[in-house]
Design a protein around this motif. Structure first.
Motif, short mmCIF file in Angstrom:
data_model
loop_
_atom_site.label_atom_id
_atom_site.label_comp_id
_atom_site.label_asym_id
_atom_site.label_seq_id
_atom_site.Cartn_x
_atom_site.Cartn_y
_atom_site.Cartn_z
N PHE A 692 0.82 -1.21 0.00
CA PHE A 692 0.00 0.00 0.00
C PHE A 692 0.86 1.27 0.00
O PHE A 692 0.55 2.23 -0.69
CB PHE A 692 -0.95 0.00 1.20
N THR A 693 1.96 1.25 0.76
CA THR A 693 2.82 2.44 0.76
C THR A 693 3.32 2.72 -0.66
O THR A 693 3.35 3.87 -1.11
CB THR A 693 4.03 2.29 1.71
N GLN A 694 3.69 1.67 -1.35
CA GLN A 694 4.18 1.83 -2.73
C GLN A 694 3.06 2.32 -3.65
O GLN A 694 3.29 3.14 -4.54
CB GLN A 694 4.74 0.51 -3.26
N ARG A 695 1.87 1.83 -3.40
CA ARG A 695 0.74 2.20 -4.26
C ARG A 695 0.42 3.69 -4.11
O ARG A 695 0.16 4.38 -5.10
CB ARG A 695 -0.46 1.34 -3.86
N VAL A 696 0.41 4.16 -2.88
CA VAL A 696 0.12 5.57 -2.64
C VAL A 696 1.19 6.43 -3.33
O VAL A 696 0.88 7.43 -3.99
CB VAL A 696 0.08 5.88 -1.12
N TYR A 697 2.42 6.00 -3.22
CA TYR A 697 3.49 6.77 -3.84
C TYR A 697 3.33 6.80 -5.37
O TYR A 697 3.52 7.84 -6.01
CB TYR A 697 4.85 6.17 -3.46
N ARG A 698 2.96 5.67 -5.94
CA ARG A 698 2.76 5.63 -7.39
C ARG A 698 1.64 6.57 -7.82
O ARG A 698 1.67 7.16 -8.88
CB ARG A 698 2.42 4.19 -7.84
N MET A 699 0.63 6.70 -6.98
CA MET A 699 -0.47 7.61 -7.31
C MET A 699 0.01 9.05 -7.40
O MET A 699 -0.46 9.82 -8.23
CB MET A 699 -1.57 7.50 -6.25
N ALA A 700 0.94 9.38 -6.52
CA ALA A 700 1.50 10.73 -6.59
C ALA A 700 2.36 10.88 -7.83
O ALA A 700 2.28 11.88 -8.55
CB ALA A 700 2.32 11.00 -5.33
#
Length: 887
Positions: A692-700
């Motif tokens: 999830f941390t990686q996913r949020v970062y990818r969204m940014a």
RNA sequence: GCCCGCCUGGCGGAACGGUAGACGCAGCGGACUUAAAAUCCGCAGCCGAGAUGGCGUGGGGGUUCGAAUCCCCCGGCGGGCACCA
């Protein structure tokens, strides 16, 4: 590492392949933001602030510096940090300190076992644990840090003690203790295992020692009454404290001995059942009772019986087996009401010297213990309380005492009264004869604080042959522990020290002896929360500082401290008030007790119990079974239970943070379940949090091409929908954080992330305003998750606002736009007789007639209503239409 | 023994008395890939071929138009206290 293992598959790789694209590099980002917060002093507050912000004091129970932090710490400090960061964003000046509960036995054990000085061992542990805690990214004001083993702290504790002494809140009295004859020390009840010392294994003796006591019982009534005011404490903690304080109403009465024994002419007894006095058949005293000692002095058999009781103690074994033992002293006592009647006096193992007066009168018919005893020694059993509707001629007591309500009989002037009235009448009669009175009794006992140990705060008094106990004068504080002590023999090193205890009496100047006992470590933790408010002051607390910050608004810790630590702190705060140090009575306005962190346990199959293995030593198979990672032998996957070194089912937080980062550990520990319950640490769960941390970062990252801009004048369908989710999430996360429902806050943030993913797919349509709505959503995702994942939040914000971002740690909490909390259309469930038959979409707040009409028109509903007569139509706006039908 | 709390899919859990199972984990199917990982799309309480069919929140009863939620009884699990007179 093997790629077949679940653990290996889940973790991030050290070097991502080039094709994967950029990833969030927590290893670089987390230390960077920790430094940024520290340099900016985000979490510093003044002892006596003047900026007018409302105060909020949040604190977690400080750790014992055992060497490493464990998952329980991670959970505890993460919970506190979420509260601290959230309240700070809500505009509060937040005091969030950290320190070390640094005195205690493990340091002395290390000294005995490894020859390392307790101070060195302790400070090395602190240094290591401080690094580990800092890696968690906690929003602490580290400038307030202290360790209780520093003279700069404990000198003030000594001062407080002397103030308490002056105020009459300290007593020196003889008391029975558990004595370990091999280690030469007093043991706490918890350290007596099966009647033996937990370290030496030697049979524990009961010994009478002169000890220092803090008079907590003076506050018993208000400590009990004030529990009702602690409305932000868990109900069960308040109950546990109420039980511990243990108020009971009864009578104290004196029985006259037929013939005085060694000058003792009376025995005082406490009872809650003065109404049953006519059912008396014996009197029993504790083995430690003075009268027992008097009898033993002339009766070797009595002495032998007392010795036997002392060996088995009043704890553990004796109680487990429950066998009542007694010795008839041959003495007789008179009855207070019945002229000429007399009863035998027994020494009994089930009578406790510590409770009441150490003596009871036995009424076997109405007390189970008395009955067991009477049956064993063939004593009279006379019922004096008649159960409702029972026949006085035939009612008898067999092996079960009758303890229920009823009417007094066989009891002369009490006959016919119910239990409560009979109690009152009996007490009046006792008082009239001058042999007793009604009293309130407390289970709570005074707090013995003397410990025969080195690594604790010295008790600042001096014993002088001429002057007695002399307090150490203020200008001689602190009484410092000597550094040059040895641990090469049992007993208290302070007592063995060649010079330390030899001092001149401050009063008369003659040679005197320093107190060599040190304080129970619970004393250290009974006022540290107050010290945090002005940690550098040269007085225990600065009034203006404690008046500003106290009480602690939110205290967080384990349920294991529900009684002692919290009760002692409540007492200490009252004692500090009485001695003018503080204004408040209750130290903790809000209390939250977290659950434990648990994990599966593993052991080898061979042997009766097998050998416990660490999680990293085993390899899980897809079918849930496990084998040894190296030998391949089958492993028994045991119960999920509290992490403990003995079961080896521990996970090292340091290793988790190194592998996944602090945000991942924090996020997982918050997301799994409600924080008051026990949680199970699983590798799969952590891996999910990491994804999830990686996913949020990818969204940014996905928004890199878009620019921050003013809010568009119009949005399309997708943009409007996304904005509604965003603002609903702001409202929902806010509510969840306010109520400690951190797992729900996490769920709402997952939902927001899912909505962003949907919008990313729709982005190709180039709908006007959608990019803006996505930026808003991702920014809110970051800011709302900032209390939980503070580093990632900063990283996302700097990406969304390159060069121009304020630290999230300094940003106010987002506010939902009320206009966006209203749905464009609501789904109303249509029920017939409470059963769901269909749903209809309506504009919000549609009037009842319209909703009901639409409901009746819904095809499936219409079909089900065919041929039925509608008796009643229930309409709950925006939720339900329910038809009650007949026929 | 006394007091308290809890019981919802395979698991953790969500749900002001109002569409039970949100969200996550595990699982299944698919896309991408030589392959795997990662990622993406989809399925998913149970029964049923299927239905806006039936059954479902430990069991039984009650209150209510409507109960996981409120009340009573029973069961199970967990915790606290305990020869406390």
């Amino acid at each position: 590492m093997t790629n077949a293992g679940l653990t290996a598959a889940a973790g991030p790789r050290a070097e991502p392949a080039a094709a994967e694209g950029p990833r969030y590099d927590f290893r670089a980002a987390e230390p960077r933001w920790q430094l940024a917060w520290a340099e900016r002093g985000c979490f510093r507050v003044e002892d006596v602030p003047t900026d007018g912000r409302p105060k909020y004091y949040v604190m977690e129970m400080f750790p014992y510096p055992s060497g490493k932090i464990h998952m329980g710490h991670v959970r505890n400090y993460t919970l506190g940090d979420v509260v601290a960061r959230y309240k700070r964003a809500r505009g509060y000046a937040v005091l969030h300190p950290m320190g070390w509960d640094a005195f205690g036995l493990p340091a002395e054990n290390a000294a005995r076992e490894r020859g390392v000085h307790p101070a060195k061992w302790t400070f090395e542990n602190i240094a290591n644990m401080r690094i580990e805690l800092k890696r968690m990214g906690l929003s602490l004001d580290w400038a307030r840090e202290f360790a209780t083993c520093q003279p700069e702290y404990y000198r003030h504790q000594q001062k407080l003690f002397l103030d308490f002494l002056k105020a009459g809140l300290v007593e020196r009295k003889e008391s029975w203790v558990n004595w370990d004859p091999v280690d030469g020390t007093v043991l706490a009840n918890e350290q007596v295992i099966d009647g033996r010392g937990w370290r030496s294994g030697a049979p524990v003796e009961k010994k009478q020692l002169s000890q220092w006591f803090l008079s907590i019982t003076k506050y018993a009534p208000e400590l009990l009454a004030a529990l009702d005011t602690l409305d932000r404490w868990p109900e069960r903690v308040r109950l546990m404290q109420a039980n511990w304080i243990g108020r009971s109403e009864g009578a104290r009465l004196r029985f006259s001995l037929a013939a005085p024994e060694a000058g003792i002419g009376q025995v005082e007894v406490y009872t809650t059942r003065p109404d049953t006095l006519y059912g008396m058949s014996f009197l029993a005293i504790a083995a430690e009772h003075p009268l027992a000692a008097a009898v033993a002095a002339r009766d070797p058999k009595a002495a032998a019986f007392i010795a036997e009781c002392r060996r088995s103690g009043t704890s553990e074994v004796a109680i487990e087996t429950g066998e009542k033992q007694g010795y008839d002293t041959g003495l007789r006592v008179a009855h207070p009401f019945i002229a000429g009647a007399s009863y035998p006096v027994w020494i009994a193992n089930f009578v406790l010297m510590e409770y009441g007066t150490g003596a009871i009168f036995g009424c076997p018919a109405h007390d189970q213990r008395d009955l067991d005893f009477a049956r064993k020694y063939d004593l009279d059993v006379t019922p004096v309380v008649l159960p409702p509707a029972a026949d006085p001629a035939s009612f008898a007591v067999g092996t079960e005492a009758y303890v229920g309500p009823g009417t007094a009989y066989n009891s002369d002037f009490l006959d016919g009264l119910d239990v409560d009235a009979a109690k009152r009448a009996a007490i009046e009669a006792l008082a009239a004869r001058g042999v007793g009175e009604g009293v309130t009794n407390w289970r709570l006992r005074d707090w013995g604080v003397s410990r025969q140990r080195y690594w604790g705060c010295p008790i600042p008094v001096i014993h002088c042959a001429a002057c007695g106990v002399v307090p150490v004068p203020d200008d001689q504080l602190p009484v410092k522990l000597p550094d040059d002590v040895t641990f090469d023999r049992p007993g208290n090193p302070l007592d063995h020290h060649p010079t330390w205890k030899h001092v001149a009496c401050p009063a008369c100047g003659k040679p005197a002896r320093r107190e060599t006992d040190t304080f129970d470590t619970f004393v250290d933790s009974s006022w540290y929360f107050a010290r945090y408010c002005s940690p550098l002051a040269d007085v225990p607390v600065v009034r203006a500082a404690v008046d500003h910050w106290m009480p602690v608004d939110q205290y967080i810790g384990g349920i294991e401290h529900a009684i002692l630590h919290l009760l002692y702190s409540r007492f200490f705060t009252r004692a500090m008030k009485e001695t003018g140090h503080i204004a408040v009575e209750e130290p903790f306005a809000g209390l939250f007790t977290q659950g434990m962190v648990t994990h599966e346990s593993y052991r080898t199959a061979e042997g009766p119990a097998g050998t416990w293995l660490y999680p990293e030593e085993i390899e899980k198979r897809p079918d849930g079974t496990a084998v040894h990672r190296e030998t391949g032998e089958p492993i028994v996957v045991g119960r999920v239970e509290a992490m403990s070194k003995s079961k080896r089912n521990t996970i090292d937080p340091g290793a988790i943070i190194a592998k996944y980062g602090a945000d991942t550990a924090r996020w997982f520990i918050l997301s799994d379940n409600p924080p008051e319950r026990d949680m199970e640490w699983t590798e799969a769960g952590v891996a999910g949090a990491y994804r999830f941390t990686q996913r949020v970062y990818r969204m940014a990252e996905a928004l890199d091409g878009t620019a921050a801009a003013d809010i568009p004048t119009a949005f399309g369908t997708d943009g409007r929908a996304l904005r509604r989710v965003t603002h609903r999430t702001i409202a929902a996360v806010t509510e969840a954080l306010d109520s400690f429902a951190f797992n729900v806050a996490v769920a709402r943030l997952y939902e927001l992330a899912n909505a962003v993913s949907d919008a990313e797919k729709a982005a190709a349509s180039a709908e006007p305003g959608l990019d803006w709505a996505r930026r808003e959503a991702v920014e809110m995702l970051a800011r709302l998750s900032a209390p939980m994942m503070p580093h990632l939040a900063e990283e996302v914000m700097i990406r969304l606002h390159p060069g121009g971002a304020t630290l999230v740690a300094d940003l106010p909490w987002p506010e939902a736009d009320p206009a966006l909390l209203v749905a464009e259309s609501v789904t109303i469930a249509v029920q017939i007789m409470g059963k769901l038959r269909g749903t209809i979409a309506m504009p919000p707040d549609s009037p009842a007639e319209q909703a009901i009409a639409a409901a009746e028109a819904e095809p499936n509903v219409a079909k089900a209503l065919e041929g039925k007569r509608i008796v009643k139509r229930v309409h709950v706006p925006n939720r339900i239409v329910n038809f009650v039908v007949a026929g």
